[in-house]
Structure formats: structure tokens, C-alpha cells
Design a protein around this motif. Structure first.
Motif, mmCIF file in Angstrom:
data_model
loop_
_atom_site.group_PDB
_atom_site.id
_atom_site.type_symbol
_atom_site.label_atom_id
_atom_site.label_comp_id
_atom_site.label_asym_id
_atom_site.label_seq_id
_atom_site.Cartn_x
_atom_site.Cartn_y
_atom_site.Cartn_z
ATOM 1 N N GLN A 21 0.786 -1.338 -0.066
ATOM 2 C CA GLN A 21 -0.120 0.176 -0.092
ATOM 3 C C GLN A 21 0.770 1.316 -0.112
ATOM 4 O O GLN A 21 0.472 2.241 -0.536
ATOM 5 C CB GLN A 21 -0.806 0.265 0.987
ATOM 6 C CG GLN A 21 -1.861 1.139 1.310
ATOM 7 C CD GLN A 21 -2.796 1.033 2.470
ATOM 8 O OE1 GLN A 21 -2.636 0.124 3.333
ATOM 9 N NE2 GLN A 21 -3.922 2.092 2.555
ATOM 10 N N ARG A 24 2.480 1.531 -3.449
ATOM 11 C CA ARG A 24 1.439 1.801 -4.525
ATOM 12 C C ARG A 24 1.147 3.190 -4.414
ATOM 13 O O ARG A 24 0.862 4.115 -5.522
ATOM 14 C CB ARG A 24 0.048 1.153 -4.264
ATOM 15 C CG ARG A 24 -0.836 1.234 -5.411
ATOM 16 C CD ARG A 24 -2.334 0.266 -4.855
ATOM 17 N NE ARG A 24 -1.972 -1.097 -4.589
ATOM 18 C CZ ARG A 24 -2.025 -1.559 -3.449
ATOM 19 N NH1 ARG A 24 -2.479 -0.784 -2.394
ATOM 20 N NH2 ARG A 24 -1.899 -2.806 -3.403
ATOM 21 N N ALA A 25 1.050 3.748 -3.197
ATOM 22 C CA ALA A 25 0.816 5.336 -2.891
ATOM 23 C C ALA A 25 1.766 6.171 -3.473
ATOM 24 O O ALA A 25 1.598 7.222 -4.029
ATOM 25 C CB ALA A 25 0.498 5.433 -1.535
ATOM 26 N N ARG A 26 3.051 5.691 -3.364
ATOM 27 C CA ARG A 26 4.351 6.523 -3.898
ATOM 28 C C ARG A 26 4.298 6.532 -5.482
ATOM 29 O O ARG A 26 4.524 7.545 -5.981
ATOM 30 C CB ARG A 26 5.685 5.788 -3.303
ATOM 31 C CG ARG A 26 5.640 6.235 -1.795
ATOM 32 C CD ARG A 26 6.011 7.517 -1.552
ATOM 33 N NE ARG A 26 6.240 7.647 -0.180
ATOM 34 C CZ ARG A 26 7.771 7.571 0.421
ATOM 35 N NH1 ARG A 26 8.595 7.252 -0.604
ATOM 36 N NH2 ARG A 26 7.839 7.606 1.784
ATOM 37 N N ALA A 28 1.576 6.245 -7.110
ATOM 38 C CA ALA A 28 0.273 7.118 -7.490
ATOM 39 C C ALA A 28 0.572 8.448 -7.380
ATOM 40 O O ALA A 28 0.046 9.461 -8.211
ATOM 41 C CB ALA A 28 -0.708 6.742 -6.683
ATOM 42 N N ALA A 29 1.444 8.914 -6.463
ATOM 43 C CA ALA A 29 1.949 10.073 -6.167
ATOM 44 C C ALA A 29 2.930 10.807 -7.285
ATOM 45 O O ALA A 29 3.434 11.860 -7.319
ATOM 46 C CB ALA A 29 2.283 10.579 -4.944
ATOM 47 N N THR A 134 -2.025 14.913 -9.034
ATOM 48 C CA THR A 134 -2.336 14.287 -7.750
ATOM 49 C C THR A 134 -3.734 14.404 -7.440
ATOM 50 O O THR A 134 -4.349 13.549 -7.095
ATOM 51 C CB THR A 134 -1.298 14.620 -6.545
ATOM 52 O OG1 THR A 134 -0.107 14.099 -6.977
ATOM 53 C CG2 THR A 134 -1.788 13.918 -5.138
ATOM 54 N N SER A 138 -7.149 12.133 -7.284
ATOM 55 C CA SER A 138 -8.157 12.061 -6.300
ATOM 56 C C SER A 138 -9.628 12.369 -6.833
ATOM 57 O O SER A 138 -10.593 11.804 -6.458
ATOM 58 C CB SER A 138 -7.822 13.216 -5.285
ATOM 59 O OG SER A 138 -6.326 12.745 -4.624
ATOM 60 N N ARG A 141 -10.701 9.019 -8.630
ATOM 61 C CA ARG A 141 -11.130 8.075 -7.559
ATOM 62 C C ARG A 141 -12.476 8.372 -6.790
ATOM 63 O O ARG A 141 -13.239 7.473 -6.370
ATOM 64 C CB ARG A 141 -9.738 7.743 -6.595
ATOM 65 C CG ARG A 141 -10.163 6.636 -5.554
ATOM 66 C CD ARG A 141 -9.198 6.757 -4.469
ATOM 67 N NE ARG A 141 -9.019 5.468 -3.895
ATOM 68 C CZ ARG A 141 -10.186 5.025 -3.073
ATOM 69 N NH1 ARG A 141 -11.246 5.966 -2.393
ATOM 70 N NH2 ARG A 141 -10.221 4.072 -2.168
ATOM 71 N N ASP A 157 -7.896 2.041 -6.984
ATOM 72 C CA ASP A 157 -6.474 2.545 -6.327
ATOM 73 C C ASP A 157 -5.302 1.817 -7.275
ATOM 74 O O ASP A 157 -4.411 2.381 -7.486
ATOM 75 C CB ASP A 157 -6.206 1.870 -4.761
ATOM 76 C CG ASP A 157 -6.858 2.535 -3.798
ATOM 77 O OD1 ASP A 157 -7.483 3.726 -4.313
ATOM 78 O OD2 ASP A 157 -7.204 2.084 -2.767
ATOM 79 N N ALA A 161 -2.919 4.133 -9.856
ATOM 80 C CA ALA A 161 -1.611 4.181 -9.681
ATOM 81 C C ALA A 161 -0.838 3.849 -10.987
ATOM 82 O O ALA A 161 0.321 4.347 -11.375
ATOM 83 C CB ALA A 161 -0.965 3.010 -8.637
#
Length: 220
Positions: A21, A24-26, A28-29, A134, A138, A141, A157, A161
Motif C-alpha cells: 500500500q 502503491r501510494a508512492r 500514484a503520487a 495528484t 483524487s 477516485r 487504487d 497508480a
């Protein structure tokens, strides 16, 4: 039955999920662009996890098409192909349109849509086009989230990404994001007005245009 053994496996898998997670967030950012090599030593030290746990997280993200293994070269963030982009947009149409169609009963979710649009506009005013990207992630999503489905949220998610990897193909972030920032506001306003058919039509045209633009860049 080896329940203690199963419990140890469950603990490790749960930790691997959390590590996945984070990574994945890194992605996506936009903090881990395509081609980035992921150092096992740096990540195990930085995240405080074992090498086995990290490798399990890598396997999870490889299954999601976010990472790839190269023999003798380690683990890298994937570079998308044109076929990947086409499939991402096929999935986005299904998930985001499902959100729009459900928007009539999701006033709280519409607040999140408007919040994401506002964040993008503020970032654009500050000239921070990475932050605009970013905020755009959002926004989409939140649109899919109007469906009120945890499963759709999980799929989004992963898809978003991957989408960030596609965004990073664009040479000029401002030229790419600025027109869609305005279109995000149009979609949000249509949702607020209860014009779900209009919002879906605008969204589909938006996704078609973005897919074409990314594919043109990749083939050029």
C-alpha cells in the motif's frame, strides 16, 4: 492443521499488504517514476520490514502490473505499453461511469469530488503541476467512489497508480493537465446539478481525449 504456522503466514502477508500500500501510494503520487529501481536494502531498512515481507509486497505489486522483475537487474517500476494504456482506460470507463450513475444517492461522495477539483485549482494557481496531477487522481477516485463499493475503490487504487505512470509519459505536465482541470470542474458542476446523463457524457468524452493524447505521445 498447522494453525500456528498459518498465523505466522497471515501476519507476514498482512505486513506485506501494508508495504504494498505504501509503495502503491508512492507510485500514484508520481514519486516513483517508470524505470525506478527499488533497492531491497533501502526499503527494508527504511520501512523496518524483513526481506521476505518486502519480496511478498513486490509480488503483490507485480501482479497489479506496477512492478517488473529483471533477471540480474532487480525490481523496477514498470514502463507502460500502449496496450496497457488502452486497457487502463477501458477499466476506467466502466468504474467511473458506475460512480456517476450512482451519484444521485451519494451527496457525501460528491463533496469529495468537489474537494478534489478545488485542490487541483489551488495547485494550478500555485504552478504546482505535479500536485495538479495528484488532485486529478483524487478526483477520478472520488467519482468512482460515488458507487459506494469497496471493491471498486480497491480496483481504482490499482488502476490510478498505473495511470500515474502514464501521466509521467507527458513531456509538459501543464499542457497536459490544464484542459482536464477545467473539465473536472464541468463534471463536478453537472453532478451537483443532478445532470447525471450530462456528467457521464462529459466524462466519456474526457476519457477518450486523454487516452488518445497519451497514446499519441507514446507512439511519437
Amino acid at each position: 492443521m498447522d494453525l500456528p504456522g498459518d498465523l505466522r503466514l497471515l501476519d507476514r502477508s498482512s505486513t506485506a499488504d501494508r508495504v504494498a500500500q505504501v509503495l502503491r501510494a508512492r507510485i500514484a503520487a508520481g514519486e516513483l517514476p517508470p524505470g525506478t529501481r527499488l533497492s531491497e536494502r533501502a526499503l527494508t531498512d527504511g520501512l523496518g520490514v524483513s526481506r521476505n515481507t518486502l519480496r511478498e509486497a513486490f509480488r503483490l505489486l507485480a501482479h497489479e502490473h506496477l512492478l517488473r522483475y529483471e533477471l540480474h537487474h532487480g525490481v523496477h517500476v514498470r514502463q507502460l505499453s500502449s496496450a496497457d494504456v488502452t486497457d487502463i482506460y477501458r477499466v476506467r470507463r466502466a468504474l467511473e461511469c458506475a460512480g456517476v450513475r450512482a451519484a444521485a444517492g451519494s451527496t457525501g461522495g460528491q463533496g469529495e469530488v468537489l474537494e478534489a477539483v478545488g485542490a487541483g485549482e489551488l495547485a494550478a494557481a500555485a504552478g504546482d503541476w505535479a500536485a495538479v496531477g495528484t488532485a486529478d487522481i483524487s478526483f477520478h477516485r472520488a467519482v468512482a467512489g460515488l458507487a459506494g463499493s469497496a471493491r471498486i475503490d480497491r480496483h481504482m487504487d490499482v488502476v490510478l497508480a498505473e495511470l500515474r505512470l502514464a501521466f509521467l509519459e507527458m513531456a509538459d505536465p501543464r499542457a497536459f493537465h490544464e484542459p482536464y482541470l477545467r473539465r473536472n470542474r464541468v463534471i463536478a458542476d453537472l453532478l451537483t446539478a443532478g445532470d447525471l446523463a450530462g456528467a457521464e457524457t462529459e466524462l466519456l468524452g474526457y476519457l477518450d481525449a486523454a487516452e488518445h493524447q497519451i497514446l499519441s505521445r507514446m507512439s511519437g
